[in-house]
Design a protein around this motif. Structure first.
Motif, PDB file in Angstrom:
ATOM      1  N   ILE A 191       0.809  -1.207   0.000  1.00 39.30           N
ATOM      2  CA  ILE A 191       0.000   0.000   0.000  1.00 39.30           C
ATOM      3  C   ILE A 191       0.850   1.268   0.000  1.00 39.30           C
ATOM      4  O   ILE A 191       0.433   2.316  -0.472  1.00 39.30           O
ATOM      5  CB  ILE A 191      -0.962  -0.011   1.215  1.00 39.30           C
ATOM      6  N   ASN A 192       2.065   1.177   0.524  1.00 37.88           N
ATOM      7  CA  ASN A 192       2.906   2.364   0.610  1.00 37.88           C
ATOM      8  C   ASN A 192       3.834   2.532  -0.588  1.00 37.88           C
ATOM      9  O   ASN A 192       4.664   3.433  -0.606  1.00 37.88           O
ATOM     10  CB  ASN A 192       3.731   2.333   1.901  1.00 37.88           C
ATOM     11  N   GLN A 193       3.716   1.638  -1.578  1.00 42.14           N
ATOM     12  CA  GLN A 193       4.544   1.733  -2.770  1.00 42.14           C
ATOM     13  C   GLN A 193       3.817   2.521  -3.845  1.00 42.14           C
ATOM     14  O   GLN A 193       2.610   2.402  -4.027  1.00 42.14           O
ATOM     15  CB  GLN A 193       4.873   0.336  -3.299  1.00 42.14           C
ATOM     16  N   GLY A 194       4.560   3.318  -4.582  1.00 39.73           N
ATOM     17  CA  GLY A 194       3.960   4.052  -5.685  1.00 39.73           C
ATOM     18  C   GLY A 194       4.935   5.072  -6.236  1.00 39.73           C
ATOM     19  O   GLY A 194       5.906   5.436  -5.588  1.00 39.73           O
ATOM     20  N   ILE A 195       4.686   5.510  -7.467  1.00 37.73           N
ATOM     21  CA  ILE A 195       5.500   6.540  -8.087  1.00 37.73           C
ATOM     22  C   ILE A 195       4.585   7.607  -8.674  1.00 37.73           C
ATOM     23  O   ILE A 195       3.438   7.325  -9.031  1.00 37.73           O
ATOM     24  CB  ILE A 195       6.415   5.968  -9.189  1.00 37.73           C
ATOM     25  N   CYS A 196       5.085   8.814  -8.744  1.00 39.66           N
ATOM     26  CA  CYS A 196       4.352   9.906  -9.372  1.00 39.66           C
ATOM     27  C   CYS A 196       4.673   9.922 -10.856  1.00 39.66           C
ATOM     28  O   CYS A 196       5.833  10.093 -11.244  1.00 39.66           O
ATOM     29  CB  CYS A 196       4.724  11.246  -8.727  1.00 39.66           C
TER      30      CYS A 196
END
Length: 455
Positions: free
Chosen positions: A428-433
């Motif tokens: 859930i805390n992974q991601g990229i803009c």
């Protein structure tokens, strides 16, 4: 940005740390040192080597320092905007270094001016200093948290006083910031390559919405805002960061190599060789060559004494920089069908010039493959892409882009391919803009921000 607490050679180590991150900004550089009683600054326009060529480090004594290399997205190119910014007051001094962009800076400046503040620079960074001092309770975790919660955008901050050093990251974690150890000294840097440069060991990353306080008692952490899903800027992996840096616990070279492999799967081409545009595209070119089974060749040579063209402050300088920076290797290129790997296309002028160079060197065909999705939307978080008008992919089709830059074909990596190359899991805390590639912005200027503190 670079900061160190608790080392006898703080200024010198900060110099080396900034030198390792020169690729992040070439307009100016500066260091503020805490000598135990006051803060002293040395800064100017220019590269790190030039700014500190005649600096007397024996006059920058102290065991604490912060430094910065400037790449402007807000504020004119002027010595007054070179960071760290240093402010003196009756209650103590304050130095600020900032990476990112404050979207509501204009509104905040207006409010501050109505209340009597007189701002000395055109940089959005200065706003934080006035917000911290506005509540009148001094510089501490509460006053800094109050100030940060009034800001909307992407920011990583280093804040230095006579007593403490603070590091803060915006709730979405759009810009990178890490903590390391050098013996008993704490080190903070925008990229982990700076730790390797000075022999420090990586400790951990600053978390989104976290405020770190460092003093002689050690390290303390509080939350000034709730952490959202991490939205680390995709362009950090695609272009900005050094390949030996790790961001969000992912190595940049490894992620770029995976971008190349994904691109080879998605957009193969009939060709003889693969070449990469130095330097940030080399990793992707190696990955593309491995996946496609084609030989990787050093078909383009970079002049090591010319800086990065994308972060030059004007279009004229970018075009001149490309001509000076890159040279084709005729003996490798001539008579070959070439796949040219580049990390991204923003305005298209650099790609057009490189394709022309390759064809002038005798390439039969040039197939351009871009190891990132097409950039179609402006960035408001600290990358100099502020309008759609300047973005070639926002105004032209794939075929039109190929014609404009003179390529026989062009393809971009898909959004899904970029995510597969960067993200190590689906937590859930992974991601990229990828706002500049998708138009989906993780932070909106008009959004309301709640003030929350958790230790």
């Amino acid at each position: 940005m670079f900061g160190i607490w608790g080392h006898d050679k703080a200024a010198e180590l900060t110099y080396y740390g900034l030198h390792s991150m020169q690729h992040r900004g070439q307009e100016g550089a500066g260091i503020v040192v805490n000598d135990g009683t006051e803060l002293n600054v040395h800064k100017d326009l220019g590269l790190v080597n030039d700014v500190f060529k005649h600096a007397k480090f024996d006059q920058l004594q102290g065991r604490v320092a912060i430094g910065h290399v400037r790449y402007s997205t807000q504020g004119e190119k002027a010595a007054s905007n070179v960071q760290p910014l240093l402010f003196h007051a009756q209650t103590g001094s304050l130095a600020l270094a900032h990476n990112g962009n404050i979207m509501n800076a204009y509104k905040l400046r207006g409010e501050l001016e109505k209340q009597g503040s007189i701002l000395q620079t055109s940089s959005d960074t200065e706003v934080l200093a006035h917000l911290i001092k506005r509540n009148g309770e001094g510089i501490n975790e509460n006053s800094i948290s109050d100030a940060l919660n009034q800001m909307v955008g992407a920011y990583a901050y280093l804040i230095l006083t006579e007593e403490k050093m603070y590091a803060a990251l915006d709730p979405s974690g759009i810009r990178p910031l890490s903590i390391g150890l050098l013996g008993d000294a704490y080190v903070v840097a925008s990229e982990t390559c700076a730790f390797d440069q000075i022999g420090a060991t990586f400790l951990r990353e600053v978390l989104p919405g976290e405020l770190i306080t460092i003093d002689d008692n050690g390290l303390k952490s509080i939350r000034f805002a709730e952490q959202r899903k991490r939205s680390l800027c995709a362009m950090e992996y695609v272009y900005f960061s050094r390949p030996d840096s790790n961001e969000n616990y992912v190595n940049v070279h490894a992620s770029r190599k995976k971008m190349g492999k994904e691109l080879a799967k998605e957009a193969p081409a009939d060709a003889d060789i693969v070449v990469g545009v130095p330097d940030s595209s080399i990793s992707a070119a190696i990955g593309f060559a491995e996946e496609s089974g084609l030989p990787y060749e050093m078909g383009i040579i970079k002049n090591r004494y010319v800086g990065r063209t994308f972060i030059q402050p004007s279009q004229d300088l970018r075009e001149l920089g490309v001509k000076m920076k890159l040279s084709p290797v005729r003996g490798i290129i001539e008579g070959k069908r070439v796949i040219m790997i580049d990390d991204s296309i923003v305005r298209g002028t650099t790609s057009k010039r490189i394709v022309k160079l390759l064809k002038e060197a005798g390439a039969k065909e040039v197939h351009v493959r871009i190891a990132s999705p097409a950039i179609t939307d402006p960035c408001f978080y600290g990358v100099d892409m502020s309008t759609k008008d300047e973005l070639i992919a926002a105004n032209h089709s794939i075929d039109e882009i190929a014609k404009i830059i003179g390529a026989d074909s062009i393809s971009f990596l898909s959004e899904e391919g970029l995510q597969r190359a960067i993200l190590k899991d689906n937590s859930i805390n992974q991601g990229i803009c990828m706002a500049c590639m998708t138009g989906k912005y993780p932070v909106q200027e008009e959004e309301e921000k709640e003030v929350t503190y958790t230790s």
